[in-house]
Motif scaffolding. Structure first.
Motif, mmCIF file in Angstrom:
data_model
loop_
_atom_site.group_PDB
_atom_site.id
_atom_site.type_symbol
_atom_site.label_atom_id
_atom_site.label_comp_id
_atom_site.label_asym_id
_atom_site.label_seq_id
_atom_site.Cartn_x
_atom_site.Cartn_y
_atom_site.Cartn_z
ATOM 1 N N PHE A 49 23.888 38.231 28.860
ATOM 2 C CA PHE A 49 24.116 38.096 27.424
ATOM 3 C C PHE A 49 22.799 37.810 26.719
ATOM 4 C CE2 PHE A 49 27.940 36.613 29.588
ATOM 5 C CZ PHE A 49 28.901 37.440 29.014
ATOM 6 N N THR B 123 23.710 41.182 14.525
ATOM 7 C CA THR B 123 24.704 40.657 15.469
ATOM 8 C C THR B 123 24.056 39.787 16.551
ATOM 9 O OG1 THR B 123 24.645 42.600 16.913
ATOM 10 C CG2 THR B 123 26.261 42.629 15.128
ATOM 11 N N LEU B 124 22.779 39.991 16.825
ATOM 12 C CA LEU B 124 22.083 39.229 17.867
ATOM 13 C C LEU B 124 21.621 37.850 17.412
ATOM 14 C CD1 LEU B 124 19.845 42.095 19.237
ATOM 15 C CD2 LEU B 124 21.654 40.920 20.507
ATOM 16 N N ALA C 247 22.325 35.560 24.543
ATOM 17 C CA ALA C 247 22.160 34.099 24.513
ATOM 18 C C ALA C 247 21.466 33.597 25.782
ATOM 19 C CB ALA C 247 23.511 33.418 24.334
ATOM 20 N N ASP C 248 21.713 34.251 26.910
ATOM 21 C CA ASP C 248 21.046 33.867 28.162
ATOM 22 C C ASP C 248 19.540 34.125 28.076
ATOM 23 O OD1 ASP C 248 23.560 33.251 29.163
ATOM 24 O OD2 ASP C 248 23.770 35.180 30.194
ATOM 25 N N ASP D 219 23.376 34.375 18.291
ATOM 26 C CA ASP D 219 23.232 33.980 19.696
ATOM 27 C C ASP D 219 21.848 33.414 19.975
ATOM 28 O OD1 ASP D 219 25.807 34.674 20.417
ATOM 29 O OD2 ASP D 219 25.250 36.664 21.119
ATOM 30 N N ASN E 11 21.218 29.725 18.522
ATOM 31 C CA ASN E 11 21.848 28.590 19.200
ATOM 32 C C ASN E 11 21.013 28.036 20.346
ATOM 33 O OD1 ASN E 11 24.129 28.414 17.566
ATOM 34 N ND2 ASN E 11 25.139 30.068 18.678
#
Length: 174
Positions: free
Chosen positions: A53, A76-77, A55-56, A80, A83
């Motif tokens: 992902f 859209t990215l 986020a990873d 993520d 955060n």
């Protein structure tokens, strides 16, 4: 920049793969992500790592390069990426319309992301050869903080000032 400090690459199409190859050739670790898992195959043999992902990638990388298709995909990215603690520095190599990239940069700023616009003029082959040119815009401190990465990605670059300027039409000369 040490190999222990990987750079994230989100988007592993022609441009993202060429940018990743430049980093790998310079001895920089790459952690990549693409929604199409098949795009990881070409870089896997080069030693790149991959995340499941976006986020990873943000959790593991202090600097992230986004090389996706369009502004909608960039938008859209960002949640993520925002955060992550600490929030990463983001180099956006995706070409976006001036209004779109300004809105993206405003969201990034509200989300504490250091955001740099860096669309690339040139083909993926020119990127790979180091002959493409990046048009870099954004906060001077953010650009300075990513200068070593930018030097590898696009040795030829022009700092054009504020976000939105790389895609803004030039004024006619008189």
């Amino acid at each position: 920049m040490a190999r222990e400090t990987p750079v994230g690459m989100i988007g592993l199409g022609l441009m993202g793969s060429a940018l990743s190859a430049r980093l790998i050739d310079a001895g920089i670790g790459v952690i990549g992500f693409d929604i199409d898992a098949a795009k990881t195959d070409g870089l896997r043999a080069s030693g790149a790592e991959f995340a499941a992902f976006a986020a990873d990638v943000a959790a593991r990388c202090r600097t992230i390069v986004i090389a996706v298709y369009d502004a909608a995909q960039v938008r859209t990215l960002l949640p993520d990426l925002a955060n992550a603690t600490p929030p990463p520095r983001v180099i956006c190599a995706t070409t976006c319309a001036p209004g779109e990239i300004v809105a993206i940069a405003e969201f990034a700023s509200r989300s504490r992301l250091a955001f740099i616009e860096a669309p690339i003029s040139g083909t993926s082959a020119e990127v790979r050869a180091g002959t493409a040119t990046a048009l870099v815009a954004g906060d001077a401190d953010a650009i300075d903080a990513t200068a070593a990465t930018l030097d590898i990605l696009c040795p030829q670059r022009i700092n054009v000032g504020a976000i939105g300027m790389p895609a803004a039409p030039s004024s006619p000369s008189t």
